[in-house]
Enzyme design. Structure first.
Site, short mmCIF file in Angstrom:
data_model
loop_
_atom_site.label_atom_id
_atom_site.label_comp_id
_atom_site.label_asym_id
_atom_site.label_seq_id
_atom_site.Cartn_x
_atom_site.Cartn_y
_atom_site.Cartn_z
N CYS A 1 3.54 0.61 11.96
CA CYS A 1 4.50 1.79 12.78
C CYS A 1 6.08 1.39 11.79
O CYS A 1 6.05 0.53 11.17
CB CYS A 1 4.75 1.28 14.03
N LYS B 1 1.26 3.94 5.21
CA LYS B 1 1.60 3.31 3.92
C LYS B 1 1.11 1.93 3.88
O LYS B 1 0.72 1.43 2.75
CB LYS B 1 2.83 3.86 3.56
N LYS C 1 -8.63 8.74 -3.94
CA LYS C 1 -7.38 9.74 -3.87
C LYS C 1 -7.79 10.97 -3.21
O LYS C 1 -7.36 11.71 -2.39
CB LYS C 1 -6.85 9.80 -5.27
C1 AGP Z 1 -3.95 3.66 -1.49
O1 AGP Z 1 -3.66 4.89 -1.77
C2 AGP Z 1 -3.95 3.27 0.06
N1 AGP Z 1 -2.52 3.91 0.33
C3 AGP Z 1 -4.42 2.19 0.32
O2 AGP Z 1 -5.85 2.25 0.13
C4 AGP Z 1 -3.67 0.90 -0.09
O3 AGP Z 1 -3.93 0.67 -1.51
C5 AGP Z 1 -4.25 -0.34 0.80
O4 AGP Z 1 -3.64 -0.29 1.91
C6 AGP Z 1 -3.44 -1.47 0.18
O5 AGP Z 1 -1.93 -1.31 0.31
P1 AGP Z 1 -0.98 -2.48 -0.71
O6 AGP Z 1 -1.23 -2.28 -2.07
O7 AGP Z 1 0.34 -2.17 0.02
O8 AGP Z 1 -1.62 -3.77 0.07
#
Ligand code: AGP
Length: 613
Positions: free
Chosen positions: A2, A608, A490
């Site tokens: 969040c 994210k 993706k």
């Molecule tokens: C990728 O596009 C995703 N947002 C997700 O798989 C991301 O790579 C994963 O949560 C790891 O995040 P981080 O690199 O911030 O640890």
């Protein structure tokens, strides 16, 4: 997961809170809310959906006040709706509390609190904390807000980043963290708290990163940081590095498209001052103190999640090729519960764009608890993973706002290439000639990516031809198998089309059963050492009338004769084809999502930074 913002100061609370929440929306966007305190009045507004719903709902309300908090949610407990949205309050409705994380023992606490007459209004874990804090404020306890918060937190298990205001404590805001990120913003007579600095970067660039089990008390007369044992701390005030325009769209329709087009610059930033093609030497300041370790270690484990895990798979091949040392790649979420065997000569790398991913952080802590050196490859400066690793390398990709990671992936692979060359040089397994050849090529990759981006419009037509598909297969071999996984991820995460990445030769062992004229197959077929093998795999698919979309090296007529459509990329070394071949796949997924009307930057159900497990 969040996004949290809090503000103490003279500016209009509406502007600061709503503006900050919009910047944090990529962290979670299923519901939102805010609370403003003016004198003894606490005004709370909540709305399911995006920040614009909250904005509309609060448009005619008087949000004047001296202190306020806001929250944008990624639901873990309780469906996204107006009631479960944050802020939450306790039995008497005296405080407002926003929370990022999970209260793991909330059921136990809830039962106890219900026995003590508390009535719960929501399905959330967070509401438990609000009731607890109010218990320490009321019932004759009469503690000041910060003490009530501290005592309540001592009863909590799990992860949290919280901000709390109290109608009886004018102009005061208390924030605290364990496991979830929180940054303070220090202004002239005004103070901010946010899940990350982008929430208030337009107002101040003086920041303090809170560590686990620390709390901050912000008031009109200043700020105080202390730990949960009530010991006052004097944390370092740091200056935010990146410029504000890095968190603007810069004329692009979506952050993801902007970040794809930033890659020629971010690749340069990922190797700036680090590679010397003349000498074949790599200099990574962040690993200077652990060069001995990298020269002596006899086993490398790389742990990460999602796209970062795909980068780790490419890192495995790079380090094994140049440093001739065994490398294992582990999903952090599995690794943390696998009771892994650490041998004395083991070094662990963790890779994370956000530096806050809970599973990766846990993998880091697991290894550290067993005194295994843990090195980091991270994007967000000052993030928890960056601060808890022994040493590491920042990838300098700048803020990545689009939930689907793009520029961070290519910068992670660029840094892994440099680490592999460095280890090869340190261990004497990579001679100067080869090192010079590799580094002479790496400095040309930004221009080659720019060349591919010039075809970006072609990828829109490619996507149009591809549209309407319900499934897709991505195939690659060697260095490009992880790129097949990344391309499929993706497509899945932003266009919601089911897709699978597979080692091309594995097709015969099952997935080839899926092939028919309706199954599009994206094949990575650059002119590398396994090219002929990939061509045979394409012929196997053609033999079953599958549709082949190939990524090939420029001027490759052979593939052109075999594939329904070809995207050409410039020639490079085998180990660098992932950095080129992934770009058309990023664009394909982007245009597919746009043509399907999906929310590219904030895909459903995602966030994210995954700060809960
Ligand atoms: C990728 O596009 C995703 N947002 C997700 O798989 C991301 O790579 C994963 O949560 C790891 O995040 P981080 O690199 O911030 O640890």
């Amino acid at each position: 997961m969040c996004g949290i913002i809090g503000y103490v100061g003279p500016r209009p609370q509406r502007d600061v809170l709503l503006g900050g929440l919009k910047r944090l929306e990529y962290r979670g966007y299923d519901s939102a809310g805010l609370a403003v305190q003016s004198g003894e009045r606490l005004r709370i507004v909540k709305a399911a959906g995006k920040i614009r719903e909250l904005e509309a709902r609060s448009a005619d309300l008087d949000l004047s006040g001296t202190v306020g908090i806001g929250h944008t949610r990624w639901a873990t407990h309780g469906v996204p709706n107006d009631i479960n949205a944050h802020p939450h309050t306790g039995r008497v409705g005296r405080i407002a509390l926003v929370h990022n994380g999970i209260i793991e023992n909330y059921q136990t606490l809830r039962t106890l609190l219900e026995k003590r007459g508390n009535v719960f209004r929501t399905e959330t874990d967070t509401e438990v904390l609000a009731h607890l804090v109010e218990e320490y404020l009321e019932n004759g306890h009469d503690h000041p807000l910060e003490e009530a918060v501290r005592l309540a937190l001592l009863e909590v298990e799990g992860a949290y980043g919280i901000a709390v205001i109290d109608s009886h404590s004018p102009g005061r805001l208390v924030a605290a963290r364990r496991g979830s990120p929180l940054v303070l913003g220090i202004g002239e007579g005004e103070f901010f708290v946010g899940s990350d600095a982008s929430a208030f970067a337009e107002y101040t660039r003086e920041i303090i990163y809170l560590n686990d089990d620390e709390m901050a008390i912000l008031g009109p007369d200043g700020y105080l940081v202390k730990n949960l044992e009530n010991v006052e701390l004097s944390p370092e005030v740091q200056r935010l590095e990146w410029e504000l325009d890095r968190i603007e769209k810069g004329g692009f329709e979506h952050f993801m498209l902007k970040e794809i087009h930033e890659q020629p610059e971010t690749l340069v930033d990922a190797m700036r001052g680090r590679v010397n093609p003349e000498t074949g030497e790599v200099k990574l300041g962040g690993l200077q103190d652990v060069q001995g370790l990298l020269a002596r270690c006899d086993r490398v484990i790389i742990s990460a999640c999602g796209t970062s895990w795909h980068a780790a798979l490419i890192g495995e091949r790079l380090i094994e090729e140049f440093a001739r040392i065994p490398v294992e790649v582990e999903y952090a979420s599995e690794f943390r519960y696998a009771d892994p065997v650490f041998t004395p000569g083991t070094v662990v790398f963790v890779i994370s764009q956000s530096g806050e991913t809970a599973d990766t952080l846990a993998a880091l802590r697991l290894a550290r608890e067993q005194e295994v050196p843990v090195l980091g490859i991270v994007n967000v400066v000052g993030s928890t993973i960056a601060r808890e690793t022994l040493a590491g390398v920042y990838i300098h990709a700048g803020p990545e706002i689009g939930v689907a990671s793009t520029k961070a992936f290519t910068s992670q692979v660029t840094v892994l290439s440099q680490i592999a060359v460095l280890m090869g040089r340190l261990r004497g397994t990579l001679d100067t000639t080869r090192a010079r050849e590799v580094l002479s090529e790496i400095v040309h990759l930004p221009a080659k990516v720019r060349q591919i981006l010039e075809q970006a419009d072609g990828m829109r037509d490619f996507a149009t031809e591809f549209s309407g598909v319900g499934n897709a297969l991505y195939l690659g071999r060697g260095y490009n198998f992880p790129v097949a996984l990344e391309g499929a991820l993706k497509l899945k995460e932003i266009s919601y089309i089911h897709a699978e990445g597979y080692p091309a030769a594995e097709m015969k062992h099952g997935p080839i059963a899926l092939i028919d004229q309706d199954m599009p197959v994206v094949v990575l077929a650059p002119g590398d050492s396994v090219y002929d093998k990939v061509v045979s795999n394409i012929e196997e698919i053609r033999a079953r009338r599958g549709r082949v979309y190939a990524v090939a090296t420029e001027d490759d007529d052979r593939i052109a004769a075999l594939a329904d459509r070809v995207v050409y990329i410039p020639r490079t070394l085998d180990c660098f084809y992932p950095l080129l071949a992934v770009v058309p796949l990023q664009l394909l997924a982007y245009h597919m999502a746009v043509q399907r009307g999906c929310d590219v930057d904030q895909p459903r159900n995602l966030a994210k930074s995954v700060t809960v497990e």
